[in-house]
Design a protein around this motif. Structure first.
Motif, mmCIF file in Angstrom:
data_model
loop_
_atom_site.group_PDB
_atom_site.id
_atom_site.type_symbol
_atom_site.label_atom_id
_atom_site.label_comp_id
_atom_site.label_asym_id
_atom_site.label_seq_id
_atom_site.Cartn_x
_atom_site.Cartn_y
_atom_site.Cartn_z
ATOM 1 N N ASN A 1 16.305 -12.441 47.674
ATOM 2 C CA ASN A 1 17.057 -12.339 48.939
ATOM 3 C C ASN A 1 17.677 -13.672 49.330
ATOM 4 O O ASN A 1 18.802 -13.723 49.835
ATOM 5 C CB ASN A 1 16.144 -11.841 50.055
ATOM 6 N N SER A 2 16.926 -14.755 49.102
ATOM 7 C CA SER A 2 17.429 -16.088 49.439
ATOM 8 C C SER A 2 18.668 -16.429 48.599
ATOM 9 O O SER A 2 19.683 -16.915 49.118
ATOM 10 C CB SER A 2 16.333 -17.133 49.207
ATOM 11 N N LYS A 3 18.588 -16.160 47.282
ATOM 12 C CA LYS A 3 19.715 -16.426 46.395
ATOM 13 C C LYS A 3 20.876 -15.494 46.695
ATOM 14 O O LYS A 3 22.049 -15.892 46.606
ATOM 15 C CB LYS A 3 19.264 -16.261 44.933
ATOM 16 N N LEU A 4 20.552 -14.258 47.074
ATOM 17 C CA LEU A 4 21.587 -13.269 47.384
ATOM 18 C C LEU A 4 22.456 -13.738 48.550
ATOM 19 O O LEU A 4 23.679 -13.571 48.527
ATOM 20 C CB LEU A 4 20.943 -11.923 47.705
ATOM 21 N N ALA B 1 27.712 -15.524 50.369
ATOM 22 C CA ALA B 1 28.547 -16.477 51.098
ATOM 23 C C ALA B 1 29.711 -16.936 50.215
ATOM 24 O O ALA B 1 30.856 -17.048 50.674
ATOM 25 C CB ALA B 1 27.709 -17.670 51.542
ATOM 26 N N ASP B 2 29.416 -17.196 48.930
ATOM 27 C CA ASP B 2 30.465 -17.599 47.978
ATOM 28 C C ASP B 2 31.465 -16.464 47.761
ATOM 29 O O ASP B 2 32.669 -16.694 47.662
ATOM 30 C CB ASP B 2 29.845 -18.010 46.636
ATOM 31 N N ILE B 3 30.944 -15.230 47.680
ATOM 32 C CA ILE B 3 31.814 -14.065 47.480
ATOM 33 C C ILE B 3 32.744 -13.891 48.671
ATOM 34 O O ILE B 3 33.930 -13.594 48.522
ATOM 35 C CB ILE B 3 30.961 -12.787 47.267
ATOM 36 N N LYS B 4 32.199 -14.124 49.868
ATOM 37 C CA LYS B 4 33.001 -13.990 51.085
ATOM 38 C C LYS B 4 34.138 -15.000 51.094
ATOM 39 O O LYS B 4 35.273 -14.692 51.478
ATOM 40 C CB LYS B 4 32.107 -14.194 52.321
ATOM 41 N N LEU B 5 33.828 -16.226 50.655
ATOM 42 C CA LEU B 5 34.855 -17.272 50.607
ATOM 43 C C LEU B 5 35.940 -16.940 49.585
ATOM 44 O O LEU B 5 37.116 -17.239 49.780
ATOM 45 C CB LEU B 5 34.212 -18.629 50.271
#
Length: 468
Positions: free
Chosen positions: A390-393, A398-402
């Motif tokens: 979950n932490s890595k997800l 966040a990277d995917i959103k950017l």
């Protein structure tokens, strides 16, 4: 009332394969035959009879006993195999193979008697490790080479070069030639598929075309025409051209040279987002060093994995190897497609067959690596917690959103994250519990054959440094 358990006998075969013998009671055979006959009588259309009302005797007369038995046997095999798997807890990797073949079984099939079925299938292999700690892995040390900075800068210069026409001399190596050509095979004079072009630019550098072509253009003057004798490599991708001699009628239409830009601050701004050459060099050096470190880390992991695989005991089933081969061939096709190559025309049945055959070694190696890591995870109880996933997800999301990526399958993403985190833990464990011996690159071994030993982290903690 549930059906009685089948009488099943199993025995292990080489290459993670299992032989299964099933005794099918006579009443099951008779019921299957009756069901097949009833089903056919409901579906068959015969003049003079309403559909679904055809007498069974007429159905037998029209279709023949063997046709009905074949239908009964197919249904019986499917049901019995499914029941056997459930009863015995067998998890097959592929469809079963009948030892005697369907036709032979059908020939001897009697719905009034017991049927003995002998089948074989691949099952998931059970990998074990003779040992996983105390291993020694040897890895070549990769050192950063400053000259690579200059090589990258020269590549950028070539890309930003200005093309200047040349008309007072013959073509030389490194020139850019504008040529038209038409190719034919020497043995039968047939036209070469894709072997003709009109007014295309070719850089006169070795390896740009098949052997003999670039060499033949060098020395030509503008408006010259010439027949070049060439030979296709034996490993050429086009099947019908492999190793064949060819002739190309070539005309040189124009000639240019590359005028390289000066290495100054203007070049740095044009080639990158840096303001001057000092910053550009510093940035390239930083990137190359980081790349070198990543490669060194990958080499360390590969050497540890090689050492671990040597301790692996497992039998690889053919179905798993075939599956991995297909993955390798598909990835090869995707790589070619990304380069703009027409995969449909290139990947002929002959080429695919050749690729599949040549990929077996790589497939077996990859499978052994996967199974060795799986065995290590199981034996040392190394796993990834849901909290870690979950932490890595959150980081990845966040990277995917950017990046504004859409249509991300979250389940597959979680699976990929779990695999990555587990692999990190497994290699960290291997580093902790084994020894890596670093050696100098092959080219430097004559000057120095000294080896640097990297102790395990456990050894480092337990050792004491003597005072000077």
């Amino acid at each position: 009332m549930s059906a009685a358990k089948l009488k099943v006998t199993t025995s292990s075969k080489p290459n993670s394969r299992i032989a299964v013998e099933v005794e099918v009671p006579a009443d099951r055979c008779k019921n299957s035959y009756d069901e097949a006959l009833s089903k056919l009588s409901r579906s068959i259309s015969i003049p003079g009879f309403r559909k679904g009302k055809v007498p069974k005797a007429v159905v037998i007369q029209q279709l023949g006993v063997k046709r009905i038995q074949a239908s009964a046997l197919e249904s019986l095999l499917q049901k019995v195999w499914t029941e056997t798997l459930d009863q015995e807890g067998i998890e097959p990797l592929c469809e079963p193979e009948l030892e005697d073949g369907f036709e032979t079984i059908l020939e001897n099939f009697n719905p009034e008697k017991i049927l003995i079925l002998k089948l074989e299938t691949d099952i998931t292999p059970i990998p074990t490790l003779k040992k996983s700690s105390g291993l020694t892995a040897e890895v070549e040390t990769l050192s950063f080479e400053p000259k690579k900075v200059d090589e990258l800068i020269e590549q950028s210069r070539a890309q930003l070069a200005t093309k200047v026409p040349v008309s007072d001399r013959a073509a030389k190596k490194g020139d850019i030639a504008l040529v038209s050509f038409k190719g034919n095979f020497s043995d039968d004079g047939s036209e070469i598929e894709g072997g003709s072009a009109d007014s295309i630019e070719i850089e006169l550098e070795e390896g740009r075309m098949i052997p003999g072509f670039i060499e033949g253009v060098i020395g030509m003057n503008i408006n010259d025409e010439k027949t070049l004798k060439c030979e296709f490599p034996k490993e050429y991708h086009q099947e019908d051209a492999k190793g064949r001699k060819a002739e190309f009628k070539v005309s040189l239409e124009d000639l240019k040279i590359k005028e390289l830009p000066e290495l100054n601050d203007d070049f740095a701004k044009q080639a990158s987002d840096k303001e001057n050459m000092t910053d550009l060099r510093a940035d390239l050096e930083k990137r190359l060093k980081e790349d070198n470190d990543r490669k060194q880390e990958k080499n360390r992991q590969d050497s540890l994995l090689d050492a671990l695989v040597k301790e692996l005991e497992v039998e690889l089933p053919k179905s798993l190897i075939d599956q991995e081969v297909r993955v390798i061939v598909e990835q090869t096709a995707q790589n070619f497609a990304q380069q703009g190559i027409d995969v449909k025309s290139m990947f002929t049945p002959e080429l695919v067959k050749s690729l599949m055959e040549s990929s077996k070694g790589e497939a077996e190696k990859k499978l052994r690596q996967k199974l060795a890591l799986n065995a290590l995870a199981k034996s040392e109880k190394i796993e990834v917690s849901q909290k870690e996933i979950n932490s890595k997800l959150k980081e990845v999301q966040a990277d995917i959103k950017l990046s504004k990526e859409k249509n991300i399958d979250e389940d597959r993403l979680k699976e990929a994250i779990n695999d990555d985190l587990l692999q990190e833990k497994l290699f960290a464990w291997l580093e902790e519990n084994n020894t890596i011996v670093e050696k100098a690159p092959e080219k430097n071994q004559e000057k120095s054959s000294k080896k640097k030993t990297t102790k395990t982290n456990k050894e480092k903690k337990s050792s004491k440094t003597p005072k000077s």
